[in-house]
Design an enzyme around this catalytic site. Structure first.
Site, short mmCIF file in Angstrom:
data_model
loop_
_atom_site.label_atom_id
_atom_site.label_comp_id
_atom_site.label_asym_id
_atom_site.label_seq_id
_atom_site.Cartn_x
_atom_site.Cartn_y
_atom_site.Cartn_z
CG ASP A 1 -8.36 -5.24 1.80
OD1 ASP A 1 -8.46 -4.40 2.80
OD2 ASP A 1 -7.17 -5.22 1.46
CG HIS B 1 -6.32 -4.92 7.89
ND1 HIS B 1 -5.48 -3.99 7.46
CD2 HIS B 1 -7.28 -4.81 7.31
CE1 HIS B 1 -6.07 -3.26 6.68
NE2 HIS B 1 -7.39 -3.41 6.45
CG HIS C 1 -2.21 -0.79 0.83
ND1 HIS C 1 -3.16 -0.26 0.08
CD2 HIS C 1 -2.82 -1.85 1.71
CE1 HIS C 1 -4.09 -1.05 0.14
NE2 HIS C 1 -4.03 -2.00 1.00
CG HIS D 1 -31.63 23.35 36.38
ND1 HIS D 1 -31.07 24.51 36.14
CD2 HIS D 1 -31.20 22.43 35.65
CE1 HIS D 1 -30.40 24.25 34.98
NE2 HIS D 1 -30.40 23.29 34.88
#
Lengths: 429, 429
Positions: free
Chosen positions: B359, B326, B260, B418
C-alpha cells in the site's frame, strides 16, 4: 466532400465536437439492452432461443454450431481463400509474437524481491458480426492475439445466418485461429450469455470483437462483470498528403474506407489545394466503379472531409487531433515523419502502403480505436489478453528497515490497522 | 466471520455470484449522474460552482486550488511524513520504470517494415477522493506512472474540504509526483468536467483514480469520450495460509483490509481448521485495539469469509476463483507457489510481507482490480498511460508480391474498393 480551412485551433475544436457526438449514448437502445440482459440472466438458454427467434427470425436446434458444419466448411471454401487466410495467419502470428511481454523481477535491496508476472486471461469470447459484414479476417485478428497470449478457452459468438448457411471462410478462420467453440447467438443476448453464463454458454472473463449498436451497448453495460476490448464506432481513415502524393491512389484509399458503412469517415489533410481538388475529382470518377457505390457515396458526401492546412507542419497537428483509426502518410520519405504521429490506431507509410494491406495481410491488427479514441487507446493485441500480476517479498529484516516509513504513512492516513500489521511482526516471534 | 466448506466447484459458484452482485449497476445513481453530466456539458463552470454548493456545501471562489495554498502545504506538513512520501516516491518510480515498453520494429521481407511505437497519452486527470478517505499515497500511485509514461499534463480533481483546509500531505504528494494543476471539484461533476472540458477545466484524454459510487458511475458513462482506468469496488484481501502461518499476523492483515470500509472483504483460505479457528479468535482480540473498530467489525462480520479447503492444492484453485485484489501467501517457501497464482492484483509473499508494505512502500502499485476483476485486469501501471501505435511500410515490389492474397480476401469480403486500392497501384505509375 466537405472542405474545411482555417487555423489548427478552430478546426480541432470542430473535429472534437463531431467526434463527441459519434460517441453519444443512445438511451432507447440502453433501455432495450438492459431488458435483454436481465432476461438472459433470468431465463438463460430459453431467453437465447426466444431472442434468436424474435430478432434473427430463426428457430435454432442448438445454440452451438455443430462440428459437422464447421468441418464441412473446409470442403466448401475456395482453395485460394484458404491459402490467403493461412498466409495472413502466418503474418499475424509473427507480428503479434513480438508483442509478448516478459514481466520482470527486481532485487532492489537485500531481503526485498519485487516484480511483475504475466498471466493469460483464462476464458475469452470473440463476437463476430453476421450478415454482409461477416469478415473472416476479423476472426483471425481477434482470436490469434488471444491464443498467442495463452488464453486457454476462446469461444466465438455470431448471429445465425438468415439462410441457414454460414460463410465457409468464417468457420474456417475460426478453426485456423484456434476457436474452441462457436455459438450461433448474436446481439445483446449473445453478450449477456457470455457475461453471465447460461446452461450451455460458458461465462467468460473478457469479451472482444466489433458489433452493431446493441452489441456495443451490451458490452458497455456488462463491463465490470467481464472485461471488454473497446467500444468500436464507425471506421475511419485519415490521409496526410502533399504534392508528391498520387491523387488516384489517395482517392482509392479514401473510398476503401467509405465503402464500409455510410457512417464511415474519410479525411484528407493536405497543404496542397491542387492535390485536394484532384483527389475530389478522382473520387467522383472511381465511385462509379464500386459495387458498393451507394454506401461509399453516402459516406463521402456526408462524412467525407478535406482539410487544407496553411502550413506543412499543421498537417500533423491537425491529424493528431483527429486521432484517426487508420492513418496513411502519402509523402515521400514517409518514415521520416513517423515521429510526428502522436495519435493513430495504425499508420500506413508511403505511397504504396495502402490501408487494405493492414486490413488483411501485413500482420498488424485491424481491430483499432475509432472516432478519436486513439487519443487514449490502441490496436487490439496480445497485451489485451494478459494480466500483469505484481508481487513483493520482504524478509523480517527488510521490513524492520522500512517499518518507520510505512507506519508514518499509515498513521497519516488514519489507518492504524495498517500500522499494527507491521508492528505485530516485531512483537510476535 | 462466515465459514464456508465444500468442494471447489460449489464454493467457486457461490463466490462468483456474490462478486456479480458487487458489480451490479445502480439505476437510480445512473440517472442522477446522467443529469449531472448533461448540466456540466451545458452550463460548464457555472454548473460546477452550483453542484459544489449543492453537494459539498461550499461556495468556491475559484475552481482551481491557488498555488499559494499548495506551497503553504510544504510548510505545514510534518517532516517525517514528507520524508516517508519522498522515499515511497523513489520506490514507486524505480518499480514503474521497469514497466516501460520499448515497442518494436520488424523487417520480415525485403521492402516490408512493420512495428509498434509507444506514445504517451497527452492529458490525464487523476481523481482523489476527499474526506476521511483522502490518501496521499494514492496520489503518488496514480500520478507517478502517468509521469513515467511521459504524459505531458496531469490534472488532479478532489472535492473541496468541508473546513476549507486541505490535508497538507495530499497537496505535497501532488506536487512531489508532478501534478500540473489541482481543481477542487469532486463527484460526478468533476468527472464530467474533465471528460468534456469547461471554460476553466481542460478536457483530458483519460481519467484515473478511485471514487465513490457517483464517481465510478460517471467514469463508466463517459467511457468512450475519454479513457478510464477501471471501475473500482470495495477493497479486498485474500490470505492463503497453512499451519506454518502465524495467526496473529494473519489476523492483523485481514483487519488491515477490513478497516478500510464496511464493504471491504477479508477472505482466509486454509487447509488447516486449527489455524482458521486461531485466526478468528485473534481477530476478535485485535478488533478492540483499532481506532476504526466499528468499521472493521462490520466488515469482518458481514463480509469476512473463512474457507477451509479439503486439500492443499485446492487452496490455490479457490483463490484463483476469488481473484483477490490483494493476495497474501502465508506459507513457508512462499516463492515456490507464485506460479500457481493465476488471478490476483498484487501478491505478498511470505510471513513478513504484510499487505500494507505494498500500500505504501514497496513501489508496486496499490491501484488494483477489485471484486474479482483481477480475472481480466491488472494493477495500474505505466502501460495504462501509453498507446501502442502500429505502423507498416510496403514498397511497390513488396505490394506486388502480396497483391493476390490481399485481393482474394477483399473480394471474399465483398469489399472491392479494398481490392481496387491495391490494383490501382499497378496500373498507375
Amino acid at each position: 466532400m466537405r472542405w474545411l480551412t482555417g487555423n489548427v485551433e478552430e478546426l480541432s475544436k470542430e473535429i472534437r465536437q463531431e467526434q463527441a457526438q459519434l460517441n453519444e449514448n443512445n438511451e432507447l437502445i440502453e433501455a432495450q439492452v438492459r431488458e435483454i440482459i436481465e432476461q438472459v440472466r433470468e431465463k438463460k438458454d430459453i431467453a437465447l432461443f426466444e431472442y434468436t427467434k424474435q430478432f434473427d427470425g430463426i428457430e435454432l436446434d442448438s445454440l452451438e454450431v455443430p462440428s459437422e458444419i464447421i468441418n464441412q466448411a473446409f470442403e466448401q471454401i475456395e482453395p485460394d481463400v484458404l491459402e490467403a487466410l493461412e498466409k495472413a495467419k502466418e503474418n499475424i502470428v509473427s507480428y503479434h509474437e513480438k508483442q509478448k511481454e516478459l514481466g520482470f523481477v527486481d532485487f532492489p535491496k537485500e531481503g526485498i524481491i519485487r516484480g511483475q508476472k504475466i498471466e493469460p486471461i483464462e476464458k475469452v469470447a470473440v463476437y463476430v458480426p453476421g450478415g454482409t459484414a461477416a469478415y473472416p479476417s476479423s476472426v483471425l485478428m481477434n482470436v490469434l492475439p488471444a491464443k498467442i497470449a495463452g488464453v486457454s478457452e476462446v469461444v466465438m459468438l455470431t448471429p445465425p445466418p438468415k439462410n441457414g448457411k454460414f460463410i465457409p471462410a468464417i468457420l474456417v478462420a475460426a478453426l485456423l485461429s484456434g476457436v474452441d467453440k462457436i455459438y450461433q447467438i448474436g446481439g445483446a443476448q449473445g453478450i449477456a450469455a457470455v457475461a453471465y453464463g447460461t446452461e450451455t454458454v460458458p461465462k467468460v472473463d473478457k469479451i472482444v470483437g466489433p458489433g452493431n449498436a446493441y452489441v456495443a451497448t451490451a458490452k458497455k453495460q456488462v463491463f465490470g462483470q467481464v472485461g471488454i476490448d473497446m467500444i468500436a464506432g464507425p471506421s475511419e481513415i485519415g490521409v496526410i498528403a502533399d504534392e508528391t502524393a498520387n491523387p488516384h491512389f489517395v482517392a482509392a484509399d479514401l473510398l476503401s474506407q467509405a465503402e464500409h458503412d455510410t457512417l464511415s469517415r474519410s479525411i484528407l489533410v493536405t497543404n496542397s489545394k491542387k492535390l485536394a481538388q484532384e483527389v475530389e475529382n478522382e473520387i467522383n470518377n472511381q465511385l462509379k466503379q464500386l459495387s458498393r457505390e451507394s454506401i461509399a457515396r453516402a459516406s463521402i458526401e456526408n462524412q467525407g472531409l478535406i482539410i487544407v492546412s496553411e502550413t506543412f507542419d499543421e498537417i500533423f497537428d491537425l491529424m493528431n487531433e483527429v486521432a484517426p483509426e487508420h492513418l496513411e502518410i502519402a509523402l515521400d520519405n514517409s518514415l521520416d515523419y513517423l515521429g510526428k504521429v502522436k495519435n493513430a490506431g495504425s499508420v500506413f507509410l508511403g505511397h504504396y502502403t495502402t490501408e487494405p494491406i493492414g486490413d488483411y495481410f501485413a500482420g498488424s491488427n485491424h481491430v483499432l480505436p475509432t472516432s478519436g479514441t486513439a487519443r487514449f487507446s490502441s490496436a487490439l493485441g496480445v497485451h489485451d489478453f494478459v494480466k500483469r500480476i505484481q508481487y513483493v517479498h520482504y524478509t523480517k529484516d527488510a521490513l524492520k528497515q522500512d517499518r518507520d516509513y510505512i507506519r508514518t504513512l499509515a498513521y497519516q492516513e488514519q489507518l492504524d490497522g495498517h500500522a499494527k500489521s507491521v508492528e505485530i511482526r516485531e512483537e510476535d516471534n
